[in-house]
Write an enzyme that holds these catalytic residues in place. Structure first.
Site, PDB file in Angstrom:
ATOM      1  N   LYS A 112      15.211  -2.818 -58.248  1.00  0.00           N
ATOM      2  CA  LYS A 112      14.042  -3.472 -58.852  1.00  0.00           C
ATOM      3  C   LYS A 112      12.961  -2.453 -59.203  1.00  0.00           C
ATOM      4  O   LYS A 112      12.548  -1.648 -58.373  1.00  0.00           O
ATOM      5  CB  LYS A 112      13.463  -4.505 -57.871  1.00  0.00           C
ATOM      6  CG  LYS A 112      14.318  -5.762 -57.808  1.00  0.00           C
ATOM      7  CD  LYS A 112      13.819  -6.713 -56.753  1.00  0.00           C
ATOM      8  CE  LYS A 112      12.525  -7.371 -57.137  1.00  0.00           C
ATOM      9  NZ  LYS A 112      12.018  -8.228 -56.060  1.00  0.00           N
TER      10      LYS A 112
HETATM   11  O1  LIG Z   1      13.239 -10.325 -56.808  1.00  0.00           O
HETATM   12  C1  LIG Z   1      12.379 -11.044 -57.165  1.00  0.00           C
HETATM   13  C2  LIG Z   1      12.011 -11.028 -58.556  1.00  0.00           C
HETATM   14  O2  LIG Z   1      12.886 -10.184 -59.221  1.00  0.00           O
HETATM   15  C3  LIG Z   1      11.718 -11.935 -56.219  1.00  0.00           C
HETATM   16  O3  LIG Z   1      12.098 -11.565 -54.925  1.00  0.00           O
HETATM   17  C4  LIG Z   1      10.236 -11.938 -56.322  1.00  0.00           C
HETATM   18  O4  LIG Z   1       9.724 -10.750 -55.811  1.00  0.00           O
HETATM   19  C5  LIG Z   1       9.694 -13.160 -55.613  1.00  0.00           C
HETATM   20  O5  LIG Z   1      10.163 -14.277 -56.237  1.00  0.00           O
HETATM   21  C6  LIG Z   1       8.230 -13.225 -55.626  1.00  0.00           C
HETATM   22  O6  LIG Z   1       7.652 -12.102 -55.111  1.00  0.00           O
HETATM   23  C7  LIG Z   1       7.743 -14.379 -54.829  1.00  0.00           C
HETATM   24  O7  LIG Z   1       6.499 -14.645 -55.296  1.00  0.00           O
HETATM   25  P1  LIG Z   1       5.540 -15.649 -54.577  1.00  0.00           P
HETATM   26  O8  LIG Z   1       6.295 -16.862 -54.256  1.00  0.00           O
HETATM   27  O9  LIG Z   1       5.050 -14.921 -53.360  1.00  0.00           O
HETATM   28  O10 LIG Z   1       4.449 -15.830 -55.581  1.00  0.00           O
END
Ligand SMILES: O=C(CO)[C@@H](O)[C@H](O)[C@H](O)[C@H](O)COP(=O)(O)O
Ligand SMILES: O=C[C@H](O)COP(=O)(O)O
Length: 942
Positions: free
Chosen positions: A140
């Site tokens: 990522k």
């Molecule tokens: O890998 C990904 C996106 O590519 C996810 O793990 C992503 O980081 C997460 O969906 C987010 O960080 C979660 O966001 P939130 O629910 O804390 O707003």
């Protein structure tokens, strides 16, 4: 049918936005694949923070890893995380195979600390890719300005990339451009584009959380009610429209015909943050062909329970989505501004989570160490100071101060050449890699039957070895150790008489190789050794420690020295003790330097760039000292060292004074001042108590406890044993660099020491031609004592009939927050130290001022820097004496006594030029004169 499985029917791949070790170990992940049709997993720093810091899943693995050997925090983190990622990749591999590489991925994020550094992101992504070594890994990389070029480069190198922290459709277009260009680069380089997968992760709910907040502030309730909770989905719909357009047309077809897959949109941040919204809202609205939706466990469970899968929901009412965004703009809510802020905020959030995660690992590492790293406790003194320190600590954390320090980021200090002066940070590892040469030198010393070692050097080239010798004591079967850092003829004679010249090894230690003192000591002892062993054999009893190419190295080669050890130009003298400057003498003393360095390595890791400030003892110490000095006027760092490590205080004095004392600022360190009761100290102190375990002096311990109770800030450090002294060198070096950043100076230069050196050289050279030093008339004489002052100081002192009268007038100039320093150009021995200590105690008890004592010229290469370059808060009494027996420096046309006089004179002149309050007292006979001076000081202060 399982509702989650319906997503696949609609063309969408459900991935899990969660990871922890037990999910894999208990078979939970496998079950999700089998029963729910799960097709992939995403992780991020917040997810691993929760997994590692808030569960016991990793305890055994961490213990086992640390039991094998001690590791740095990042190494531990990667050890744990890479094992999880590999294990998850293996569980997902059948999905990867079944779907022909379209699904079955696990994502691992690059360090959020690197989000604004293209080169570092590229290097880290490649490193992680190689370390995980699984085809179904996605690395990522954030969609920051620095991330975009890295994305193209990495895809071009054949990596699967998940672009994270993506909010705006405009940036999404750049991400697609990076993907397409990366694939084209790969194809041009002969790579197989069909092996590459990628996703572009649009964060959804965070957009609503930010926009909703603005809507609530608009003061237009109807509009807010109409638009609340709509922007995230509307934005995603428009991104999907762009996806379809961008992955069509001739450019894309050319890649697709070579087997390239499209870079799917991945919906991230899909849990609802507003409890008023339906918990499956972001899943239902975003169902669309050829997309991925990554769901945290609770959202996944909710959808499994009551989700509604409507095919192509994402393509419904696109005009409505445009209208929502247009209305927001009309109302002054700028989506571009919001999404820009969200990227910054997202990087910070992940960095915050990473800080917590690394901090948790750091705590666990320490708790497993059984005291291998020396502990430190800091009592802040007052609530105000505690709050100010906490504030500064947060600045250090948020700005990545410790990482910048380790990277030699000169903007942390004054931005000159500090980046070229941080070689000491990794010197322990370097020296461990070069230990054989030093070991063979040790065997040589032993083999040659050397009885004594005498180190000839000043300041940073001598104070470290002095600490090592005093801390370890004489090693059985190894030579005794002496150090000469004085031009006082009596001191030189005493050193000469203490050793058997014919069986002594002389270590001439000078980083620059041009310092006057070690060079004239060399002149003298070379002649002495020559007289005993013959001129031709003399050089063989000398070794040099110096920087490559220095004048000393040239002399050493010419004189056929037995060895020449090199320092590193990127390590200044006072930071050099863990390099050859400390290690070569240590080996000659018979100290096991491998053990010393390995013990020090634990502290190096404890203070590493990857240890956030709260867990980083050196940052805590440096911040406490810096804040105490700059915000509370507590700039007198009072070093109380227990028996066994007393000399450490003198090394530390140099480090703190020379590093921070310039530009009229700095810490005034003082060692060797006897402890007393709290009311005798002013409010300008920061106390440091260093205790060698088992050797604490009960009086010191009680005094320190009383200081803490009285509200003075105190840093307590308990050194486990002699082997841990290296850890203190390292801790204090970093802490000093941290404090230097807060004070706002360059901690690696010493302009005023250089000024004194130049003055001494000019005076001695002048003497060699004119046979005299400039002389002055005393302002007063009494009982074999004479007082000298420049016109400004003389006027300030006024006229008096007695020595005590002058001294009273001099010490009356000590104001609150000032310090008094006795600078004595006399032999450094027990009796003289005692007399000077009696004087400093009397001054301290009467004036409540901090007191310093320095023996000249030794202190000129140490605390002298802050006396001249630091704040103008010192009141100086210089003490000089006649030398009944003088010694000529062979071949130079002057004697050591002349050099000492020149040094005192030069130093006084510089103090006077800098507007310091300074008075010189000259003793005809040193012992009688000192006794008289003690008496007069007592009288003056009574
Ligand atoms: O890998 C990904 C996106 O590519 C996810 O793990 C992503 O980081 C997460 O969906 C987010 O960080 C979660 O966001 P939130 O629910 O804390 O707003
Ligand atoms: O602290 C350093 C002293 O001034 C000695 O310098 P040097 O090692 O270049 O001789």
């Amino acid at each position: 049918m399982n509702r989650l499985k319906q997503l696949a029917v609609c063309g969408q791949s459900p991935w899990l936005d969660y990871m922890k070790r037990s999910l894999i170990e208990t078979g939970g992940l496998r079950l999700l694949i089998e029963q729910d049709g799960l097709r992939g997993v995403t992780s991020n720093p917040s997810i691993f923070e929760k997994a590692i810091a808030e569960t016991d899943d990793y305890k055994d693995a961490l213990t086992a890893f640390q039991a094998a050997a001690d590791h740095g925090i990042s190494t531990i983190y990667e050890h744990l995380v890479i094992a999880d990622i590999r294990a998850a990749a293996d569980v997902l591999f059948p999905v990867y195979e079944e779907t022909g590489g379209r699904d079955g991925y696990i994502s691992l994020e690059c360090s959020p600390y690197l989000a604004n550094d293209t080169a570092a992101t590229m290097a880290e992504a490649l490193r992680l890719w190689t370390a995980v070594a699984r085809p179904n890994l996605m690395v990522k990389v954030p969609a920051t300005a620095a991330g975009l070029p890295a994305i193209r480069h990495l895809i071009g190198k054949g990596l699967n990339i998940n672009i994270t922290l993506l909010f705006s459709v405009g940036v999404y277009e750049q991400v697609v451009e990076a993907y397409l260009s990366g694939l084209e680069d790969l194809a041009r380089g002969g790579g197989d584009v069909s092996k590459i997968a990628g996703v572009a992760s649009i964060f959804v709910s965070r957009i609503d959380a930010a926009i909703d907040k603005r809507l609530d502030q608009l003061g237009d309730k109807a509009a807010a009610d109409r638009l609340r909770g709509k922007a995230g989905i509307a934005n995603a719909k428009l991104a999907y429209v762009r996806y379809k357009a961008l992955f069509s047309g001739p450019r894309w077809q050319a890649l697709a015909s070579s087997g390239a897959q499209s870079q799917r949109l991945l919906w991230a941040s899909t849990s609802t943050k507003n409890p008023d919204y339906k918990d499956t809202m972001y899943v239902e609205a975003l169902i669309g062909r050829d997309t991925v939706d990554t769901l945290p466990p609770a959202t996944m469970e909710a959808f499994r329970d009551h989700g509604v899968a409507m095919p192509d929901a994402i393509e419904q009412d696109v005009p409505g989505a445009r209208a929502i965004l247009a209305e927001l703009e009309r109302l002054g809510v700028s989506l571009d501004e919001v999404t820009e802020g969200l990227v910054k905020d997202g990087v910070q959030k992940f960095a915050d989570a990473f800080d917590k995660l690394l901090g948790a690992i750091a705590r666990q590492r320490l708790s497993m160490q059984d005291g291998a790293t020396t502990r430190q406790e800091i009592s802040p003194g007052s609530a105000e100071m505690e709050a100010a320190v906490a504030k500064e600590m947060d600045v250090w954390r948020k700005s990545g101060g410790i990482r910048r320090l380790w990277a030699g980021d000169k903007s942390l200090w004054v931005g000159r050449d500090e980046d070229k002066r941080v070689g000491w940070l990794d010197i322990v590892d370097r020296e461990l890699g070069d230990i054989d040469w030093l070991d063979s030198f040790g065997r040589d010393v032993k083999h040659r039957g050397i009885e004594d070692v005498v180190l000839l050097g000043m300041g940073g080239s001598s104070l470290g070895p002095e600490v090592l010798s005093a801390t370890f004591g004489r090693q059985v079967g190894w030579p005794g150790f002496f150090m000469l850092d004085s031009t006082d003829p009596a001191q030189i004679k005493a050193t000469e008489q203490a050793v058997d010249i014919g069986r002594t090894l002389f270590i001439v230690s000078s980083k620059s190789g041009g310092t006057l003192e070690p060079n004239i000591f060399l002149d003298y002892f070379l002649e002495r050794v020559g007289a005993v062993l013959g001129k031709d054999r003399a050089g063989d009893h000398f070794i040099a420690v110096t920087d490559p190419g220095s004048p000393l190295e040239r002399r050493a080669k010419h004189l056929h020295f037995a060895h020449v050890f090199h320092g590193m130009p990127s390590i200044g003298g006072r930071y050099s003790v863990l390099s050859k400057f400390g290690l070569a003498p240590a080996v000659a003393m018979g100290i096991d330097i491998k053990r010393l360095l390995e013990t020090t390595q634990a502290m190096e890791r404890t203070c590493g760039p990857d240890v956030p400030p709260a867990e980083n003892p050196a940052v805590r110490l440096g911040v406490a000292m810096g804040v105490a000095a700059t915000h509370f006027g507590r700039d007198k760092v009072t070093i109380i060292a227990s028996p066994g490590i007393t000399d450490f205080g003198f090394w530390l004095e140099q480090l703190l004074a020379e590093s921070t004392g310039k530009l009229g600022r700095g810490l005034i360190p003082l060692a060797g001042e006897p402890v007393t009761t709290p009311e005798r100290y002013g409010n300008d102190r920061f106390f440091v108590y260093l205790e060698l375990d088992g050797q604490g002096d009960p009086a010191q311990i009680l005094a320190v406890e009383a200081l803490e109770r009285a509200g003075h800030p105190v840093a307590r450090i308990r050194v486990r044993d002699a082997w841990h002294i290296g850890q203190e060198f390292f801790r204090w070096e970093i802490a000093t660099a941290v404090a230097g950043a807060i004070i706002g100076i360059d901690p690696f230069d010493q302009p005023d020491v250089e000024a004194s050196k130049a003055k001494t050289t000019a005076l001695t050279e002048g003497y060699a031609t004119s046979r005299g030093l400039p002389s002055r008339e005393p302002v007063f004489r009494e009982n074999g004592l004479a007082l000298y002052a420049d016109p400004r100081n003389a006027a300030e002192l006024g006229r008096h009939n007695t020595l005590a009268g002058y001294l009273k007038s001099h010490f009356d100039r000590v104001q609150m927050g000032d310090y008094a320093a006795l600078l004595a150009y006399i032999k450094r021995d027990e009796a003289h130290t005692k007399a000077l200590t009696a004087m400093r105690s009397a001054i301290r008890d009467k004036t409540h001022a901090a007191t310093c004592v320095g023996f000249g010229p030794r202190f000129q290469h140490s605390t002298g820097q802050v006396y001249k370059g630091g704040p103008n808060s010192g009141v100086f009494l210089q003490i000089t004496c006649d030398d009944p027996v003088d010694i000529d420096v062979p071949g130079r046309g002057y004697s050591f006594g002349v050099v000492k006089s020149a040094q005192a004179q030069g130093d006084l002149e510089v103090l006077e030029e800098r507007g310091r309050r300074a008075l010189r007292v000259h003793l005809k006979s040193v012992d009688a004169g000192l006794a008289e001076l003690v008496r007069a000081v007592d009288e003056a202060l009574s």
